[in-house]
Design a protein around this motif. Structure first.
Motif, PDB file in Angstrom:
ATOM      1  N   LEU A   1       0.666  -1.438  -0.053  1.00 33.13           N
ATOM      2  CA  LEU A   1      -0.452  -0.196   0.445  1.00 33.13           C
ATOM      3  C   LEU A   1       0.587   1.614   0.203  1.00 33.13           C
ATOM      4  N   PRO A   2       1.990   1.445   0.837  1.00 32.87           N
ATOM      5  CA  PRO A   2       2.565   2.558   0.958  1.00 32.87           C
ATOM      6  C   PRO A   2       2.957   3.227  -0.728  1.00 32.87           C
TER       7      PRO A   2
ATOM      8  N   SER B   1       0.534   6.227  -7.175  1.00 30.88           N
ATOM      9  CA  SER B   1      -0.219   7.327  -7.132  1.00 30.88           C
ATOM     10  C   SER B   1      -0.351   9.065  -6.634  1.00 30.88           C
ATOM     11  N   GLY B   2       0.450   9.245  -5.986  1.00 28.10           N
ATOM     12  CA  GLY B   2       0.564  11.091  -5.431  1.00 28.10           C
ATOM     13  C   GLY B   2       1.400  11.329  -6.771  1.00 28.10           C
ATOM     14  N   ILE B   3       2.612  10.418  -7.798  1.00 30.58           N
ATOM     15  CA  ILE B   3       2.803  11.019  -8.814  1.00 30.58           C
ATOM     16  C   ILE B   3       1.961  10.723  -9.887  1.00 30.58           C
ATOM     17  N   ARG B   4       1.022  10.158 -10.485  1.00 27.22           N
ATOM     18  CA  ARG B   4       0.430  10.455 -10.945  1.00 27.22           C
ATOM     19  C   ARG B   4      -0.432  12.007 -11.047  1.00 27.22           C
TER      20      ARG B   4
END
Length: 85
Positions: free
Chosen positions: A50-51, A57-60
């Motif tokens: 999950l990390p 997800s943050g990069i996307r």
């Protein structure tokens, strides 16, 4: 097999009940062991996978944000969406 027919009905019923009880207990122990394995797998996924999913997800999100700003600049708008440069 005659010895089985010679047993009293009460003895047959008690033996059958005990057999079902033992099988149920064995099924319960097996289920508890398997749930422990599932719990270990879920804990591993939570701690290890999950990390990294959050980071991706943050990069996307930031890539899409930068792409939107680039599109706005190429259209002659400010990155915040207001008028021409």
């Amino acid at each position: 097999m005659k010895w089985f027919y010679d047993l009293r009905i009460a003895t047959k019923l008690i033996t059958s009940f005990l057999l079902v009880l033992v099988l149920t207990a064995m099924t319960g122990v097996f289920a508890i062991i398997q749930l422990g394995l599932v719990n270990e797998t879920a804990t591993e996924m939570r701690d290890n996978w999950l990390p990294s999913v959050r980071v991706v997800s943050g990069i996307r999100f930031f890539c899409r944000q930068l792409s939107g700003q680039g599109t706005a600049l190429s259209d002659g708008r400010q990155p915040d969406g207001t008028g021409a440069i």
